[in-house]
Design a protein around this motif. Structure first.
Motif, PDB file in Angstrom:
ATOM      1  N   UNK A 120       3.227  25.033  23.376  1.00  0.00           N
ATOM      2  CA  UNK A 120       2.077  24.424  22.390  1.00  0.00           C
ATOM      3  C   UNK A 120       2.678  23.977  20.914  1.00  0.00           C
ATOM      4  N   UNK A 121       2.614  22.801  20.638  1.00  0.00           N
ATOM      5  CA  UNK A 121       3.339  22.597  19.324  1.00  0.00           C
ATOM      6  C   UNK A 121       2.559  23.162  18.034  1.00  0.00           C
ATOM      7  N   UNK A 127       6.859  25.833  16.256  1.00  0.00           N
ATOM      8  CA  UNK A 127       5.767  24.710  16.005  1.00  0.00           C
ATOM      9  C   UNK A 127       6.245  23.398  15.338  1.00  0.00           C
ATOM     10  N   UNK A 128       5.647  22.384  15.688  1.00  0.00           N
ATOM     11  CA  UNK A 128       6.222  21.225  15.324  1.00  0.00           C
ATOM     12  C   UNK A 128       5.250  20.324  14.167  1.00  0.00           C
ATOM     13  N   UNK A 129       6.384  19.653  13.355  1.00  0.00           N
ATOM     14  CA  UNK A 129       5.240  18.927  12.487  1.00  0.00           C
ATOM     15  C   UNK A 129       6.040  17.664  12.387  1.00  0.00           C
ATOM     16  N   UNK A 130       5.033  16.831  11.872  1.00  0.00           N
ATOM     17  CA  UNK A 130       5.641  15.093  12.129  1.00  0.00           C
ATOM     18  C   UNK A 130       6.662  15.021  11.596  1.00  0.00           C
ATOM     19  N   UNK A 131       7.467  13.983  11.893  1.00  0.00           N
ATOM     20  CA  UNK A 131       9.032  13.726  11.807  1.00  0.00           C
ATOM     21  C   UNK A 131       8.908  13.434  10.305  1.00  0.00           C
ATOM     22  N   UNK A 132       9.872  14.036   9.834  1.00  0.00           N
ATOM     23  CA  UNK A 132      10.084  13.842   8.191  1.00  0.00           C
ATOM     24  C   UNK A 132       9.297  14.769   7.390  1.00  0.00           C
ATOM     25  N   UNK A 135       6.834  20.383   5.194  1.00  0.00           N
ATOM     26  CA  UNK A 135       5.645  21.139   5.581  1.00  0.00           C
ATOM     27  C   UNK A 135       4.390  20.555   5.780  1.00  0.00           C
ATOM     28  N   UNK A 136       3.527  21.229   6.023  1.00  0.00           N
ATOM     29  CA  UNK A 136       2.077  20.805   6.323  1.00  0.00           C
ATOM     30  C   UNK A 136       1.728  21.440   7.548  1.00  0.00           C
ATOM     31  N   UNK A 137       0.700  21.010   8.073  1.00  0.00           N
ATOM     32  CA  UNK A 137      -0.109  21.412   9.345  1.00  0.00           C
ATOM     33  C   UNK A 137       0.781  21.017  10.624  1.00  0.00           C
ATOM     34  N   UNK A 138       0.850  21.664  11.551  1.00  0.00           N
ATOM     35  CA  UNK A 138       1.392  21.665  13.013  1.00  0.00           C
ATOM     36  C   UNK A 138       0.776  20.458  13.659  1.00  0.00           C
ATOM     37  N   UNK A 139       1.582  19.863  14.478  1.00  0.00           N
ATOM     38  CA  UNK A 139       0.742  18.660  15.204  1.00  0.00           C
ATOM     39  C   UNK A 139      -0.017  19.357  16.334  1.00  0.00           C
ATOM     40  N   UNK A 140      -0.974  18.647  16.790  1.00  0.00           N
ATOM     41  CA  UNK A 140      -1.769  18.855  18.052  1.00  0.00           C
ATOM     42  C   UNK A 140      -0.975  18.529  19.103  1.00  0.00           C
ATOM     43  N   UNK A 142      -2.172  17.001  21.753  1.00  0.00           N
ATOM     44  CA  UNK A 142      -2.390  15.417  22.046  1.00  0.00           C
ATOM     45  C   UNK A 142      -1.890  14.616  21.361  1.00  0.00           C
ATOM     46  N   UNK A 143      -1.171  15.192  20.222  1.00  0.00           N
ATOM     47  CA  UNK A 143      -0.476  14.175  19.511  1.00  0.00           C
ATOM     48  C   UNK A 143       0.930  14.141  19.763  1.00  0.00           C
ATOM     49  N   UNK A 144       1.732  14.940  20.617  1.00  0.00           N
ATOM     50  CA  UNK A 144       2.977  15.314  20.776  1.00  0.00           C
ATOM     51  C   UNK A 144       3.334  14.057  21.925  1.00  0.00           C
ATOM     52  N   UNK A 145       4.204  13.067  21.681  1.00  0.00           N
ATOM     53  CA  UNK A 145       4.553  11.821  22.427  1.00  0.00           C
ATOM     54  C   UNK A 145       5.840  12.047  22.741  1.00  0.00           C
ATOM     55  N   UNK A 146       6.606  11.920  23.547  1.00  0.00           N
ATOM     56  CA  UNK A 146       7.927  11.923  24.048  1.00  0.00           C
ATOM     57  C   UNK A 146       8.703  10.958  23.200  1.00  0.00           C
ATOM     58  N   UNK A 147       8.168   9.870  22.903  1.00  0.00           N
ATOM     59  CA  UNK A 147       9.026   8.746  21.935  1.00  0.00           C
ATOM     60  C   UNK A 147       8.908   9.117  20.521  1.00  0.00           C
ATOM     61  N   UNK A 148       8.189  10.055  19.992  1.00  0.00           N
ATOM     62  CA  UNK A 148       7.998  10.438  18.556  1.00  0.00           C
ATOM     63  C   UNK A 148       8.832  11.194  18.404  1.00  0.00           C
ATOM     64  N   UNK A 149       9.031  11.300  16.770  1.00  0.00           N
ATOM     65  CA  UNK A 149       9.885  11.972  16.200  1.00  0.00           C
ATOM     66  C   UNK A 149       9.200  13.077  15.355  1.00  0.00           C
TER      67      UNK A 149
END
Length: 156
Positions: A120-121, A127-132, A135-140, A142-149
């Motif tokens: 679970x990101x 934990x996963x953050x949006x590409x680039x 810091x900040x909030x981790x992604x949800x 539902x927002x994790x897509x295979x082609x995303x960075x």
């Protein structure tokens, strides 16, 4: 502590003491994990572990010798930055140290989270953050897509 040692020049020949990015000597590697300031604790961490033969790479001072700090810092297999910090990249996240790397495809980031944690990101020790993002909030989930960075961080 690499990067945070006020007397590092006495212990490692050629080592540079951090003058920014935190309070030197407080037992924490402070600053952004992806800093490019050559005098930050999180940047000098790499010089100190290289000089101590705990990691490979160029051990010259990132602030001197005509070095491009962006080229000097470690990278993952897809060219993303790898960094270490004692400052949580996600507010309220418990841990002493955080290791992050960016520029990872969503399918690979998902595999890392599944292999090391709960898959679970936005929870657990990975934990996963949006590409680039540094810091900040981790992604949800539902927002994790295979082609995303994404940026993947692990707490220790």
């Amino acid at each position: 502590m690499p990067g945070d040692d006020p007397g590092v020049a006495n212990r490692l020949a050629g080592a540079v003491r951090a003058t920014s990015g935190g309070s030197v000597g407080n037992g924490r590697i402070e600053g952004l994990w992806n800093s490019t300031n050559p005098t930050d604790e999180t940047v000098l961490f790499w010089q100190h572990v290289r000089l101590a033969n705990l990691a490979t790479g160029d051990s010259r001072s990132p602030a001197g010798d005509g070095i491009n700090v962006q080229d000097w810092l470690p990278r993952n297999a897809v060219g993303g930055r790898i960094g270490v910090t004692g400052t949580p990249p996600i507010a309220g996240w418990a841990g002493t140290f955080f290791i992050c790397q960016d520029n990872l495809a969503g399918n690979f980031a998902r595999q890392i989270d599944i292999a090391m944690d709960d898959g679970l990101p936005g929870s657990g020790t990975v934990r996963l953050l949006p590409g680039g993002a540094a810091n900040g909030p981790a992604i949800n989930q539902a927002d994790l897509i295979d082609s995303g960075i994404y940026t993947v961080c692990a707490a220790f």
